[in-house]
Design a protein around this motif. Structure first.
Motif, mmCIF file in Angstrom:
data_model
loop_
_atom_site.group_PDB
_atom_site.id
_atom_site.type_symbol
_atom_site.label_atom_id
_atom_site.label_comp_id
_atom_site.label_asym_id
_atom_site.label_seq_id
_atom_site.Cartn_x
_atom_site.Cartn_y
_atom_site.Cartn_z
ATOM 1 N N LEU A 39 0.834 -1.194 0.000
ATOM 2 C CA LEU A 39 0.000 0.000 0.000
ATOM 3 C C LEU A 39 0.872 1.248 0.000
ATOM 4 O O LEU A 39 1.675 1.464 0.896
ATOM 5 C CB LEU A 39 -0.914 -0.008 1.223
ATOM 6 C CG LEU A 39 -1.932 -1.150 1.226
ATOM 7 C CD1 LEU A 39 -2.645 -1.221 2.562
ATOM 8 C CD2 LEU A 39 -2.922 -0.970 0.101
ATOM 9 N N VAL A 40 0.705 2.058 -1.037
ATOM 10 C CA VAL A 40 1.479 3.278 -1.205
ATOM 11 C C VAL A 40 0.525 4.458 -1.074
ATOM 12 O O VAL A 40 -0.593 4.433 -1.609
ATOM 13 C CB VAL A 40 2.187 3.288 -2.579
ATOM 14 C CG1 VAL A 40 2.949 4.581 -2.798
ATOM 15 C CG2 VAL A 40 3.122 2.092 -2.683
ATOM 16 N N ALA A 41 0.951 5.471 -0.364
ATOM 17 C CA ALA A 41 0.115 6.644 -0.091
ATOM 18 C C ALA A 41 -0.175 7.410 -1.378
ATOM 19 O O ALA A 41 0.574 8.300 -1.776
ATOM 20 C CB ALA A 41 0.785 7.536 0.941
ATOM 21 N N THR A 42 -1.249 7.018 -2.046
ATOM 22 C CA THR A 42 -1.716 7.688 -3.262
ATOM 23 C C THR A 42 -3.229 7.805 -3.180
ATOM 24 O O THR A 42 -3.854 7.337 -2.232
ATOM 25 C CB THR A 42 -1.346 6.887 -4.524
ATOM 26 O OG1 THR A 42 -2.062 5.651 -4.509
ATOM 27 C CG2 THR A 42 0.146 6.633 -4.624
ATOM 28 N N ASP A 43 -3.815 8.393 -4.203
ATOM 29 C CA ASP A 43 -5.277 8.525 -4.262
ATOM 30 C C ASP A 43 -5.976 7.182 -4.440
ATOM 31 O O ASP A 43 -7.196 7.103 -4.319
ATOM 32 C CB ASP A 43 -5.675 9.443 -5.415
ATOM 33 C CG ASP A 43 -5.208 10.868 -5.212
ATOM 34 O OD1 ASP A 43 -4.925 11.240 -4.058
ATOM 35 O OD2 ASP A 43 -5.125 11.610 -6.213
ATOM 36 N N MET A 44 -5.229 6.133 -4.742
ATOM 37 C CA MET A 44 -5.830 4.820 -4.984
ATOM 38 C C MET A 44 -6.171 4.070 -3.692
ATOM 39 O O MET A 44 -6.868 3.065 -3.740
ATOM 40 C CB MET A 44 -4.900 3.966 -5.845
ATOM 41 C CG MET A 44 -4.749 4.505 -7.252
ATOM 42 S SD MET A 44 -3.631 3.514 -8.268
ATOM 43 C CE MET A 44 -4.472 1.950 -8.311
ATOM 44 N N PRO A 51 -3.336 2.040 8.141
ATOM 45 C CA PRO A 51 -2.016 1.439 7.955
ATOM 46 C C PRO A 51 -1.564 0.573 9.129
ATOM 47 O O PRO A 51 -0.459 0.044 9.093
ATOM 48 C CB PRO A 51 -1.107 2.660 7.797
ATOM 49 C CG PRO A 51 -1.765 3.718 8.587
ATOM 50 C CD PRO A 51 -3.252 3.467 8.430
ATOM 51 N N ASP A 52 -2.390 0.387 10.151
ATOM 52 C CA ASP A 52 -1.931 -0.362 11.324
ATOM 53 C C ASP A 52 -1.748 -1.853 11.060
ATOM 54 O O ASP A 52 -1.171 -2.556 11.879
ATOM 55 C CB ASP A 52 -2.861 -0.137 12.524
ATOM 56 C CG ASP A 52 -4.307 -0.499 12.243
ATOM 57 O OD1 ASP A 52 -4.659 -0.674 11.069
ATOM 58 O OD2 ASP A 52 -5.084 -0.587 13.208
ATOM 59 N N GLY A 57 3.587 0.251 10.339
ATOM 60 C CA GLY A 57 2.537 1.126 10.834
ATOM 61 C C GLY A 57 2.217 2.325 9.965
ATOM 62 O O GLY A 57 1.600 3.279 10.418
ATOM 63 N N ARG A 58 2.622 2.287 8.710
ATOM 64 C CA ARG A 58 2.347 3.402 7.804
ATOM 65 C C ARG A 58 2.321 2.904 6.371
ATOM 66 O O ARG A 58 2.811 1.818 6.064
ATOM 67 C CB ARG A 58 3.414 4.492 7.947
ATOM 68 C CG ARG A 58 4.794 4.045 7.503
ATOM 69 C CD ARG A 58 5.822 5.173 7.603
ATOM 70 N NE ARG A 58 7.138 4.754 7.155
ATOM 71 C CZ ARG A 58 7.550 4.740 5.891
ATOM 72 N NH1 ARG A 58 6.729 5.120 4.932
ATOM 73 N NH2 ARG A 58 8.767 4.343 5.578
ATOM 74 N N ASP A 86 7.184 -3.040 0.838
ATOM 75 C CA ASP A 86 5.891 -3.274 1.460
ATOM 76 C C ASP A 86 5.841 -3.052 2.976
ATOM 77 O O ASP A 86 4.900 -3.463 3.631
ATOM 78 C CB ASP A 86 5.420 -4.686 1.142
ATOM 79 C CG ASP A 86 6.342 -5.760 1.692
ATOM 80 O OD1 ASP A 86 7.313 -5.431 2.400
ATOM 81 O OD2 ASP A 86 6.089 -6.941 1.414
ATOM 82 N N GLY A 87 6.863 -2.446 3.541
ATOM 83 C CA GLY A 87 6.849 -2.167 4.972
ATOM 84 C C GLY A 87 6.853 -3.390 5.852
ATOM 85 O O GLY A 87 6.497 -3.327 7.020
ATOM 86 N N GLY A 88 7.258 -4.536 5.305
ATOM 87 C CA GLY A 88 7.344 -5.759 6.085
ATOM 88 C C GLY A 88 6.128 -6.656 5.999
ATOM 89 O O GLY A 88 6.015 -7.627 6.717
ATOM 90 N N VAL A 89 5.211 -6.367 5.080
ATOM 91 C CA VAL A 89 3.997 -7.187 4.928
ATOM 92 C C VAL A 89 4.370 -8.614 4.529
ATOM 93 O O VAL A 89 3.852 -9.581 5.056
ATOM 94 C CB VAL A 89 3.023 -6.567 3.920
ATOM 95 C CG1 VAL A 89 1.880 -7.506 3.613
ATOM 96 C CG2 VAL A 89 2.496 -5.239 4.437
ATOM 97 N N TYR A 90 5.256 -8.732 3.561
ATOM 98 C CA TYR A 90 5.670 -10.034 3.064
ATOM 99 C C TYR A 90 7.169 -10.187 3.315
ATOM 100 O O TYR A 90 7.982 -9.630 2.584
ATOM 101 C CB TYR A 90 5.366 -10.159 1.573
ATOM 102 C CG TYR A 90 5.763 -11.473 0.960
ATOM 103 C CD1 TYR A 90 5.038 -12.626 1.222
ATOM 104 C CD2 TYR A 90 6.867 -11.564 0.127
ATOM 105 C CE1 TYR A 90 5.405 -13.839 0.670
ATOM 106 C CE2 TYR A 90 7.249 -12.789 -0.433
ATOM 107 C CZ TYR A 90 6.513 -13.907 -0.159
ATOM 108 O OH TYR A 90 6.877 -15.107 -0.701
ATOM 109 N N MET A 91 7.510 -10.883 4.367
ATOM 110 C CA MET A 91 8.933 -11.044 4.719
ATOM 111 C C MET A 91 9.448 -12.392 4.210
ATOM 112 O O MET A 91 8.813 -13.403 4.416
ATOM 113 C CB MET A 91 9.117 -10.952 6.220
ATOM 114 C CG MET A 91 8.761 -9.610 6.783
ATOM 115 S SD MET A 91 9.221 -9.519 8.501
ATOM 116 C CE MET A 91 8.306 -8.093 9.010
#
Length: 92
Positions: A39-44, A51-52, A57-58, A86-91
């Protein structure tokens, strides 16, 4: 659920094609890689999505995804890989 199945198969096909390109084109000095952003901070991003659930956490930023792309473009030895931004979603 059915909408996700199509996306899953499309992603698998793209990753398979990336691996095939990497194998076939490596002798020509051409690399082929994929970027797997979460998840990337965009309008989508749908309203209300929090984001928790992401270990960091973001949401990611477009610049963070772009940095991964630049790293792959500059590195002529990495090929056939998926870089998960991915901020650690898929490690792995």
């Amino acid at each position: 659920m059915r909408r996700r199945i199509g996306a899953v198969f499309a992603k698998l096909a793209l990753l398979g094609f990336t691996h095939w390109c990497a194998r076939v084109l490596a002798k020509e000095g051409i690399t082929a890689n994929a970027i797997g952003p979460a998840l990337v901070a965009t309008d989508m991003i749908p309203a209300g999505l929090r984001p928790d659930l992401i270990p960091q956490g973001r949401f990611g930023t477009p610049d963070e995804v772009a940095e991964a792309v630049v790293m792959l473009v500059r590195n002529a030895y990495v090929t056939g890989q998926t870089i998960n931004v991915d901020g650690g979603v898929y490690m792995t």
